[in-house]
Design a protein around this motif. Structure first.
Motif, PDB file in Angstrom:
ATOM      1  N   ALA A  66       0.838  -1.196   0.000  1.00  0.00           N
ATOM      2  CA  ALA A  66       0.000   0.000   0.000  1.00  0.00           C
ATOM      3  C   ALA A  66       0.875   1.249   0.000  1.00  0.00           C
ATOM      4  CB  ALA A  66      -0.926  -0.001   1.215  1.00  0.00           C
ATOM      5  N   ASP A  67       0.259   2.376  -0.392  1.00  0.00           N
ATOM      6  CA  ASP A  67       0.883   3.689  -0.491  1.00  0.00           C
ATOM      7  C   ASP A  67       1.636   3.778  -1.811  1.00  0.00           C
ATOM      8  OD1 ASP A  67       1.833   6.309   1.073  1.00  0.00           O
ATOM      9  OD2 ASP A  67       3.510   5.522  -0.060  1.00  0.00           O
ATOM     10  N   SER A  68       1.275   4.778  -2.616  1.00  0.00           N
ATOM     11  CA  SER A  68       1.811   4.867  -3.973  1.00  0.00           C
ATOM     12  C   SER A  68       3.327   4.985  -4.002  1.00  0.00           C
ATOM     13  CB  SER A  68       1.168   6.041  -4.719  1.00  0.00           C
ATOM     14  OG  SER A  68       1.402   7.268  -4.048  1.00  0.00           O
ATOM     15  N   LEU A 100      10.449  12.075  -3.036  1.00  0.00           N
ATOM     16  CA  LEU A 100       9.240  11.329  -2.668  1.00  0.00           C
ATOM     17  C   LEU A 100       8.508  12.077  -1.557  1.00  0.00           C
ATOM     18  CD1 LEU A 100      10.393   7.580  -2.635  1.00  0.00           C
ATOM     19  CD2 LEU A 100       9.313   8.854  -4.490  1.00  0.00           C
ATOM     20  N   SER A 101       9.277  12.695  -0.667  1.00  0.00           N
ATOM     21  CA  SER A 101       8.671  13.501   0.396  1.00  0.00           C
ATOM     22  C   SER A 101       8.014  14.751  -0.172  1.00  0.00           C
ATOM     23  CB  SER A 101       9.723  13.884   1.439  1.00  0.00           C
ATOM     24  OG  SER A 101      10.229  12.738   2.098  1.00  0.00           O
ATOM     25  N   VAL A 102       8.590  15.325  -1.223  1.00  0.00           N
ATOM     26  CA  VAL A 102       7.964  16.469  -1.888  1.00  0.00           C
ATOM     27  C   VAL A 102       6.618  16.051  -2.475  1.00  0.00           C
ATOM     28  CG1 VAL A 102       8.153  18.077  -3.827  1.00  0.00           C
ATOM     29  CG2 VAL A 102      10.137  17.639  -2.371  1.00  0.00           C
ATOM     30  N   ALA A 103       6.588  14.866  -3.092  1.00  0.00           N
ATOM     31  CA  ALA A 103       5.336  14.367  -3.667  1.00  0.00           C
ATOM     32  C   ALA A 103       4.272  14.162  -2.599  1.00  0.00           C
ATOM     33  CB  ALA A 103       5.587  13.065  -4.422  1.00  0.00           C
ATOM     34  N   GLY A 105       4.246  15.713   0.296  1.00  0.00           N
ATOM     35  CA  GLY A 105       4.055  16.939   1.059  1.00  0.00           C
ATOM     36  C   GLY A 105       3.475  18.064   0.232  1.00  0.00           C
ATOM     37  N   PRO A 106       4.313  19.014  -0.227  1.00  0.00           N
ATOM     38  CA  PRO A 106       3.772  20.189  -0.914  1.00  0.00           C
ATOM     39  C   PRO A 106       3.037  19.896  -2.213  1.00  0.00           C
ATOM     40  CG  PRO A 106       6.190  20.140  -0.999  1.00  0.00           C
ATOM     41  CD  PRO A 106       5.765  19.108  -0.022  1.00  0.00           C
ATOM     42  N   VAL A 107       3.409  18.846  -2.941  1.00  0.00           N
ATOM     43  CA  VAL A 107       2.646  18.518  -4.154  1.00  0.00           C
ATOM     44  C   VAL A 107       1.269  17.983  -3.789  1.00  0.00           C
ATOM     45  CG1 VAL A 107       2.536  16.996  -6.173  1.00  0.00           C
ATOM     46  CG2 VAL A 107       4.666  18.191  -5.626  1.00  0.00           C
ATOM     47  N   ALA A 108       1.212  17.165  -2.745  1.00  0.00           N
ATOM     48  CA  ALA A 108      -0.080  16.625  -2.299  1.00  0.00           C
ATOM     49  C   ALA A 108      -0.974  17.716  -1.729  1.00  0.00           C
ATOM     50  CB  ALA A 108       0.134  15.530  -1.262  1.00  0.00           C
ATOM     51  N   TYR A 109      -0.374  18.660  -0.986  1.00  0.00           N
ATOM     52  CA  TYR A 109      -1.164  19.715  -0.353  1.00  0.00           C
ATOM     53  C   TYR A 109      -1.364  20.929  -1.260  1.00  0.00           C
ATOM     54  CZ  TYR A 109      -0.935  17.159   4.014  1.00  0.00           C
ATOM     55  OH  TYR A 109      -1.088  16.203   4.980  1.00  0.00           O
ATOM     56  N   GLY A 110      -0.642  20.952  -2.376  1.00  0.00           N
ATOM     57  CA  GLY A 110      -0.782  22.038  -3.331  1.00  0.00           C
ATOM     58  C   GLY A 110      -1.573  21.630  -4.559  1.00  0.00           C
ATOM     59  N   PRO A 111      -0.904  21.220  -5.640  1.00  0.00           N
ATOM     60  CA  PRO A 111      -1.613  20.868  -6.872  1.00  0.00           C
ATOM     61  C   PRO A 111      -2.684  19.798  -6.707  1.00  0.00           C
ATOM     62  CG  PRO A 111       0.743  21.056  -7.281  1.00  0.00           C
ATOM     63  CD  PRO A 111       0.556  21.160  -5.798  1.00  0.00           C
ATOM     64  N   ILE A 157      12.217   7.149  -9.948  1.00  0.00           N
ATOM     65  CA  ILE A 157      10.885   7.140  -9.351  1.00  0.00           C
ATOM     66  C   ILE A 157      10.558   8.488  -8.721  1.00  0.00           C
ATOM     67  CG2 ILE A 157      10.813   4.641  -9.001  1.00  0.00           C
ATOM     68  CD1 ILE A 157      11.421   5.140  -6.025  1.00  0.00           C
ATOM     69  N   ALA A 158      11.560   9.343  -8.510  1.00  0.00           N
ATOM     70  CA  ALA A 158      11.279  10.704  -8.035  1.00  0.00           C
ATOM     71  C   ALA A 158      10.439  11.448  -9.062  1.00  0.00           C
ATOM     72  CB  ALA A 158      12.588  11.449  -7.764  1.00  0.00           C
ATOM     73  N   ASP A 159      10.777  11.293 -10.340  1.00  0.00           N
ATOM     74  CA  ASP A 159      10.021  11.949 -11.403  1.00  0.00           C
ATOM     75  C   ASP A 159       8.607  11.377 -11.505  1.00  0.00           C
ATOM     76  OD1 ASP A 159      12.263  13.583 -12.658  1.00  0.00           O
ATOM     77  OD2 ASP A 159      13.106  11.558 -12.749  1.00  0.00           O
ATOM     78  N   ILE A 160       8.500  10.074 -11.399  1.00  0.00           N
ATOM     79  CA  ILE A 160       7.190   9.429 -11.531  1.00  0.00           C
ATOM     80  C   ILE A 160       6.281   9.817 -10.374  1.00  0.00           C
ATOM     81  CG2 ILE A 160       5.996   7.232 -11.813  1.00  0.00           C
ATOM     82  CD1 ILE A 160       8.029   8.131 -14.062  1.00  0.00           C
ATOM     83  N   ALA A 161       6.816   9.898  -9.174  1.00  0.00           N
ATOM     84  CA  ALA A 161       6.010  10.234  -8.000  1.00  0.00           C
ATOM     85  C   ALA A 161       5.426  11.632  -8.094  1.00  0.00           C
ATOM     86  CB  ALA A 161       6.854  10.102  -6.734  1.00  0.00           C
ATOM     87  N   ASN A 162       6.153  12.531  -8.731  1.00  0.00           N
ATOM     88  CA  ASN A 162       5.715  13.933  -8.778  1.00  0.00           C
ATOM     89  C   ASN A 162       4.951  14.289 -10.040  1.00  0.00           C
ATOM     90  OD1 ASN A 162       6.878  15.659  -6.383  1.00  0.00           O
ATOM     91  ND2 ASN A 162       8.477  14.171  -6.905  1.00  0.00           N
ATOM     92  N   TYR A 163       5.015  13.445 -11.050  1.00  0.00           N
ATOM     93  CA  TYR A 163       4.461  13.803 -12.349  1.00  0.00           C
ATOM     94  C   TYR A 163       2.953  14.041 -12.339  1.00  0.00           C
ATOM     95  CZ  TYR A 163       2.564  13.444 -16.997  1.00  0.00           C
ATOM     96  OH  TYR A 163       1.835  13.703 -18.132  1.00  0.00           O
TER      97      TYR A 163
END
Length: 212
Positions: A66-68, A100-103, A105-111, A157-163
Motif C-alpha cells: 500500500a501507499d503509492s 518522494l517527500s515532496v510528492a 508533502g507540498p505537491v499533495a497539499y498544493g496541486p 521514481i522521483a520523477d514518476i512520483a511527482n508527475y
C-alpha cells in the motif's frame, strides 16, 4: 511471473503514478477500479489489503503493498534489476527519498488538493492549495533550470512520483505556463517509452470556454 493487480481509481493521481510506472517497466497488470464514491475502499474486504482504506494497493504473489510511493520503491527494487529507477548509490537514494517527500508533502497539499476541489468538490481551501502550488512549482522550476530530471542524469521514481498531480495542476486552476522548466520536464516524461496519461477532467483551466 505472477499476475500483478492494482486496486485504484482512474482519476487518482496516486493510482496513476503506479499505473504509469508499471507501464514504463513493461509489466502486465490487472487494474481493479474501486467505487470510491460508494466507499468501496472503506469496506472490510479492502481494509484487509490496506488498513488505512486508501488507494492504490498493489497485489503481488498474494502480498499487498500500500501507499503509492512505497509501491514505486517496491516495484523498482523488485522488477528493475539494473537499478535504473532507484539507483543504489546512497546519495542518489537520499535525493530520491527527498523528492518522494515532496510528492507526499507540498505537491499533495498544493496541486493535488487544488485539483480535488474542482474535480470532486472536496471541502478544501483552494486558495491555500494554490498558494502552496505556486511555492513548490517555483522551487521546482528553479531546480530544473539546468537539469533534465529531478535526481541525477536519468529518470527515476522521483520523477514518476511527482508527475501526475503536477501535470494535472491546471485542473486546480494553476497555470503551468508560468513554469517553463517544469513544462519541459513534464514533456520529457511524456516522451518515455511506455508512457500512459491520466484522463483529463474539464475543470479549472481545462474547462471549456463559454461561447458568447
Amino acid at each position: 511471473m505472477s499476475q500483478l493487480k492494482l486496486y485504484g481509481f482512474e482519476l487518482s493521481g496516486h493510482s496513476h503514478r503506479v499505473s504509469l510506472f508499471l507501464s514504463l517497466l513493461s509489466l502486465k497488470f490487472e487494474f481493479i477500479q474501486l467505487d470510491l464514491s460508494n466507499g468501496e475502499h472503506k469496506k472490510p474486504e479492502f481494509i484487509n489489503k490496506n488498513i488505512f482504506g486508501q488507494v492504490p494497493v498493489l497485489e503481488d504473489q498474494g502480498r499487498y503493498v500500500a501507499d503509492s510511493n512505497a509501491i514505486l520503491v517496491y516495484l523498482a527494487s523488485t522488477y528493475d534489476p539494473e537499478h535504473k529507477w532507484l539507483p543504489q548509490d546512497p546519495f542518489l537514494m537520499a535525493e530520491i527519498q527527498r523528492f518522494l517527500s515532496v510528492a507526499a508533502g507540498p505537491v499533495a497539499y498544493g496541486p493535488a488538493r487544488a485539483r480535488i476541489k474542482n474535480v470532486f468538490n472536496a471541502p478544501v481551501n483552494i486558495a491555500d492549495a494554490q498558494n502552496i502550488s505556486q511555492t513548490v512549482l517555483t522551487t521546482l522550476d528553479k531546480h530544473l533550470i539546468n537539469k533534465s530530471w529531478l535526481v541525477g542524469d536519468c529518470p527515476s521514481i522521483a520523477d514518476i512520483a511527482n508527475y501526475s498531480y503536477i501535470a494535472h495542476a491546471p485542473e486546480g486552476g494553476i497555470d503551468l505556463n508560468l513554469y517553463p522548466n517544469v513544462l519541459r520536464w513534464l514533456s520529457q516524461i511524456e516522451q518515455l517509452t511506455g508512457f500512459v496519461a491520466m484522463p483529463k477532467t474539464p475543470v479549472g483551466l481545462y474547462q471549456p470556454q463559454t461561447l458568447v
